[in-house]
Scaffold this motif. Structure first.
Motif, PDB file in Angstrom:
ATOM      1  N   LEU A  14      42.590   5.952  31.000  1.00  0.00           N
ATOM      2  CA  LEU A  14      42.102   7.136  30.314  1.00  0.00           C
ATOM      3  C   LEU A  14      40.979   6.751  29.353  1.00  0.00           C
ATOM      4  CD1 LEU A  14      45.427   9.038  29.486  1.00  0.00           C
ATOM      5  CD2 LEU A  14      43.839   9.423  31.375  1.00  0.00           C
ATOM      6  N   TRP A  15      39.775   7.170  29.672  1.00  0.00           N
ATOM      7  CA  TRP A  15      38.629   6.818  28.832  1.00  0.00           C
ATOM      8  C   TRP A  15      37.734   8.005  28.509  1.00  0.00           C
ATOM      9  CZ3 TRP A  15      33.990   8.018  31.049  1.00  0.00           C
ATOM     10  CH2 TRP A  15      33.971   8.179  32.441  1.00  0.00           C
ATOM     11  N   ALA A  16      37.672   8.994  29.390  1.00  0.00           N
ATOM     12  CA  ALA A  16      36.737  10.105  29.200  1.00  0.00           C
ATOM     13  C   ALA A  16      37.115  10.962  27.995  1.00  0.00           C
ATOM     14  CB  ALA A  16      36.671  10.962  30.461  1.00  0.00           C
ATOM     15  N   LEU A  19      36.443   9.120  24.774  1.00  0.00           N
ATOM     16  CA  LEU A  19      34.992   9.022  24.594  1.00  0.00           C
ATOM     17  C   LEU A  19      34.417  10.333  24.078  1.00  0.00           C
ATOM     18  CD1 LEU A  19      32.293   7.538  24.937  1.00  0.00           C
ATOM     19  CD2 LEU A  19      32.259   8.349  27.320  1.00  0.00           C
ATOM     20  N   LEU A  20      34.823  11.443  24.678  1.00  0.00           N
ATOM     21  CA  LEU A  20      34.345  12.751  24.224  1.00  0.00           C
ATOM     22  C   LEU A  20      34.825  13.041  22.807  1.00  0.00           C
ATOM     23  CD1 LEU A  20      34.935  14.776  27.511  1.00  0.00           C
ATOM     24  CD2 LEU A  20      32.719  14.227  26.489  1.00  0.00           C
ATOM     25  N   PHE A  21      36.072  12.718  22.525  1.00  0.00           N
ATOM     26  CA  PHE A  21      36.628  12.923  21.185  1.00  0.00           C
ATOM     27  C   PHE A  21      35.781  12.177  20.148  1.00  0.00           C
ATOM     28  CE2 PHE A  21      39.271  11.999  17.576  1.00  0.00           C
ATOM     29  CZ  PHE A  21      40.085  13.110  17.425  1.00  0.00           C
ATOM     30  N   ALA A  22      35.513  10.901  20.402  1.00  0.00           N
ATOM     31  CA  ALA A  22      34.754  10.094  19.452  1.00  0.00           C
ATOM     32  C   ALA A  22      33.320  10.595  19.316  1.00  0.00           C
ATOM     33  CB  ALA A  22      34.759   8.630  19.897  1.00  0.00           C
ATOM     34  N   THR A  23      32.705  10.987  20.423  1.00  0.00           N
ATOM     35  CA  THR A  23      31.324  11.459  20.376  1.00  0.00           C
ATOM     36  C   THR A  23      31.207  12.758  19.594  1.00  0.00           C
ATOM     37  OG1 THR A  23      30.925  10.448  22.546  1.00  0.00           O
ATOM     38  CG2 THR A  23      29.318  12.062  21.774  1.00  0.00           C
ATOM     39  N   LEU A  24      32.130  13.682  19.806  1.00  0.00           N
ATOM     40  CA  LEU A  24      32.120  14.933  19.053  1.00  0.00           C
ATOM     41  C   LEU A  24      32.293  14.668  17.562  1.00  0.00           C
ATOM     42  CD1 LEU A  24      34.320  17.093  21.440  1.00  0.00           C
ATOM     43  CD2 LEU A  24      31.919  17.515  20.906  1.00  0.00           C
ATOM     44  N   LEU A  92      42.495  17.070  23.130  1.00  0.00           N
ATOM     45  CA  LEU A  92      43.532  16.062  23.343  1.00  0.00           C
ATOM     46  C   LEU A  92      44.741  16.638  24.069  1.00  0.00           C
ATOM     47  CD1 LEU A  92      43.539  14.095  19.963  1.00  0.00           C
ATOM     48  CD2 LEU A  92      42.532  13.407  22.137  1.00  0.00           C
ATOM     49  N   ILE A  93      45.182  17.837  23.657  1.00  0.00           N
ATOM     50  CA  ILE A  93      46.387  18.429  24.248  1.00  0.00           C
ATOM     51  C   ILE A  93      46.223  18.641  25.748  1.00  0.00           C
ATOM     52  CG2 ILE A  93      47.814  20.507  24.318  1.00  0.00           C
ATOM     53  CD1 ILE A  93      47.460  20.760  21.316  1.00  0.00           C
ATOM     54  N   PHE A  94      45.095  19.227  26.146  1.00  0.00           N
ATOM     55  CA  PHE A  94      44.889  19.534  27.555  1.00  0.00           C
ATOM     56  C   PHE A  94      44.067  18.462  28.270  1.00  0.00           C
ATOM     57  CE2 PHE A  94      45.884  23.698  25.816  1.00  0.00           C
ATOM     58  CZ  PHE A  94      46.696  24.239  26.801  1.00  0.00           C
ATOM     59  N   GLY A  95      43.199  17.749  27.538  1.00  0.00           N
ATOM     60  CA  GLY A  95      42.315  16.800  28.180  1.00  0.00           C
ATOM     61  C   GLY A  95      43.012  15.562  28.693  1.00  0.00           C
ATOM     62  N   LEU A  96      43.934  15.002  27.901  1.00  0.00           N
ATOM     63  CA  LEU A  96      44.602  13.769  28.330  1.00  0.00           C
ATOM     64  C   LEU A  96      45.391  13.956  29.623  1.00  0.00           C
ATOM     65  CD1 LEU A  96      45.711  12.366  24.857  1.00  0.00           C
ATOM     66  CD2 LEU A  96      43.927  11.463  26.366  1.00  0.00           C
ATOM     67  N   PHE A 107      36.822  14.384  35.294  1.00  0.00           N
ATOM     68  CA  PHE A 107      37.103  15.111  34.055  1.00  0.00           C
ATOM     69  C   PHE A 107      35.842  15.222  33.195  1.00  0.00           C
ATOM     70  CE2 PHE A 107      38.200  15.193  29.561  1.00  0.00           C
ATOM     71  CZ  PHE A 107      39.001  16.316  29.508  1.00  0.00           C
ATOM     72  N   LEU A 108      35.065  14.151  33.104  1.00  0.00           N
ATOM     73  CA  LEU A 108      33.821  14.192  32.335  1.00  0.00           C
ATOM     74  C   LEU A 108      32.854  15.215  32.929  1.00  0.00           C
ATOM     75  CD1 LEU A 108      32.310  12.882  29.958  1.00  0.00           C
ATOM     76  CD2 LEU A 108      31.380  11.215  31.573  1.00  0.00           C
ATOM     77  N   LEU A 109      32.780  15.268  34.258  1.00  0.00           N
ATOM     78  CA  LEU A 109      31.939  16.260  34.925  1.00  0.00           C
ATOM     79  C   LEU A 109      32.423  17.670  34.603  1.00  0.00           C
ATOM     80  CD1 LEU A 109      29.651  16.891  36.934  1.00  0.00           C
ATOM     81  CD2 LEU A 109      31.352  16.749  38.763  1.00  0.00           C
ATOM     82  N   LEU A 110      33.733  17.875  34.620  1.00  0.00           N
ATOM     83  CA  LEU A 110      34.303  19.181  34.276  1.00  0.00           C
ATOM     84  C   LEU A 110      33.890  19.597  32.870  1.00  0.00           C
ATOM     85  CD1 LEU A 110      36.352  21.572  34.466  1.00  0.00           C
ATOM     86  CD2 LEU A 110      38.099  19.944  33.691  1.00  0.00           C
ATOM     87  N   PHE A 111      34.011  18.704  31.914  1.00  0.00           N
ATOM     88  CA  PHE A 111      33.690  19.020  30.524  1.00  0.00           C
ATOM     89  C   PHE A 111      32.211  19.350  30.354  1.00  0.00           C
ATOM     90  CE2 PHE A 111      32.479  18.076  26.200  1.00  0.00           C
ATOM     91  CZ  PHE A 111      33.524  18.572  25.440  1.00  0.00           C
ATOM     92  N   LEU A 112      31.335  18.491  30.863  1.00  0.00           N
ATOM     93  CA  LEU A 112      29.903  18.670  30.654  1.00  0.00           C
ATOM     94  C   LEU A 112      29.354  19.850  31.446  1.00  0.00           C
ATOM     95  CD1 LEU A 112      28.717  14.944  30.703  1.00  0.00           C
ATOM     96  CD2 LEU A 112      29.179  16.393  28.716  1.00  0.00           C
ATOM     97  N   LEU A 113      29.717  19.929  32.718  1.00  0.00           N
ATOM     98  CA  LEU A 113      29.206  21.018  33.548  1.00  0.00           C
ATOM     99  C   LEU A 113      29.828  22.347  33.138  1.00  0.00           C
ATOM    100  CD1 LEU A 113      27.282  21.606  35.819  1.00  0.00           C
ATOM    101  CD2 LEU A 113      29.110  21.160  37.460  1.00  0.00           C
ATOM    102  N   GLY A 114      31.136  22.333  32.839  1.00  0.00           N
ATOM    103  CA  GLY A 114      31.778  23.564  32.383  1.00  0.00           C
ATOM    104  C   GLY A 114      31.198  24.045  31.071  1.00  0.00           C
ATOM    105  N   GLY A 115      30.915  23.111  30.151  1.00  0.00           N
ATOM    106  CA  GLY A 115      30.302  23.492  28.892  1.00  0.00           C
ATOM    107  C   GLY A 115      28.906  24.045  29.084  1.00  0.00           C
ATOM    108  N   ALA A 116      28.129  23.441  29.993  1.00  0.00           N
ATOM    109  CA  ALA A 116      26.780  23.931  30.260  1.00  0.00           C
ATOM    110  C   ALA A 116      26.812  25.343  30.847  1.00  0.00           C
ATOM    111  CB  ALA A 116      26.059  22.976  31.208  1.00  0.00           C
ATOM    112  N   VAL A 117      27.721  25.590  31.780  1.00  0.00           N
ATOM    113  CA  VAL A 117      27.860  26.928  32.359  1.00  0.00           C
ATOM    114  C   VAL A 117      28.277  27.937  31.290  1.00  0.00           C
ATOM    115  CG1 VAL A 117      29.240  28.319  33.957  1.00  0.00           C
ATOM    116  CG2 VAL A 117      28.325  26.106  34.692  1.00  0.00           C
TER     117      VAL A 117
END
Length: 230
Positions: A14-16, A19-24, A92-96, A107-117
């Motif tokens: 589990l890294w995505a 990584l997103l948590f820390a970047t945000l 964290l609750i749903f992402g992990l 999962f990273l694609l889901l987050f970035l592409l879903g956020g862009a949409v």
């Protein structure tokens, strides 16, 4: 024993989500350390501006000058720590568990592409031009939608303060999603973003997550079978 080893190995991969948590978190800290004028400038430079991307010519111009990337960069900016905290908790609750199931890259694609949409939906739905849309709520909504599509009857483990102690309890996913919606309403009327919740972004992100999960469900199932040695 083999299954136990595989489970621990999946957890190590589990890294995505971290990584997103820390970047945000880091992006917010860097922005918050600037003077108010600097924070506003950052939002204007990297946030999503409404009133565009509604024609082929607008898309061509955005692709040419790189401003289309605002659909992603805006995900990592937040107006206040309250809204950031809500996004981080539900990430964290749903992402992990979602990442554990679908894998880090998907999962990273889901987050970035879903956020862009989700941000694109806000741009198209908000009629007033040059309003700034920031925050990861649309991307988190995509994660929640994908999780619900994959595990419609799931119960998630959360730690709650019950009396003098912290207790680990399992809560239905639907209840947590209802809490997420309630928190978005509360966040709309606190801090500098008073009343400014881009509901089209939340809805579009959630629907994108559902569709994404359904379209990739077969690939996710194959990944799980390989990881378990089937």
């Amino acid at each position: 024993m083999f299954i136990g080893i595989q489970t621990r190995r999946q957890r190590r991969l589990l890294w995505a989500t971290p990584l997103l948590f820390a970047t945000l978190w880091v992006a917010y800290i860097v922005s918050a350390m600037r003077a108010p004028a600097g924070r506003i400038a950052t939002a204007l430079d990297w946030g999503v501006l409404t009133g565009g991307l509604d024609s082929v010519a607008a898309w061509q111009a955005a692709m040419a000058d790189g401003s289309v990337l605002r659909l992603v960069s805006g995900l990592f900016l937040h107006a206040d720590w309250i809204h950031l905290l809500g996004n981080l908790v539900f990430l964290l609750i749903f992402g992990l568990p979602a990442e554990r199931t679908m894998g880090g890259r998907r999962f990273l694609l889901l987050f970035l592409l879903g956020g862009a949409v989700a941000n694109l939906a806000a741009v198209l739905a908000i009629g007033a031009p040059d309003r700034v849309v920031i925050g990861a709520s649309g991307a988190v909504s995509a994660v929640i939608g994908a999780y619900l599509a994959l595990f419609p009857g799931a119960r998630l483990g959360v730690v709650l303060p019950l009396g003098l102690f912290l207790e680990f309890v399992r809560v239905p996913a639907f209840l947590l999603i209802g809490l997420w919606v309630l928190l978005q309403v509360l966040f709309a009327y606190s801090g500098p973003a008073f009343g400014a919740v881009a509901w089209p972004a939340h809805i579009a992100g959630f629907l994108f997550g559902v569709v994404f999960a359904l379209l990739t469900k077969a690939a996710i199932a194959r990944r799980l079978r390989r990881s378990r040695g089937y």
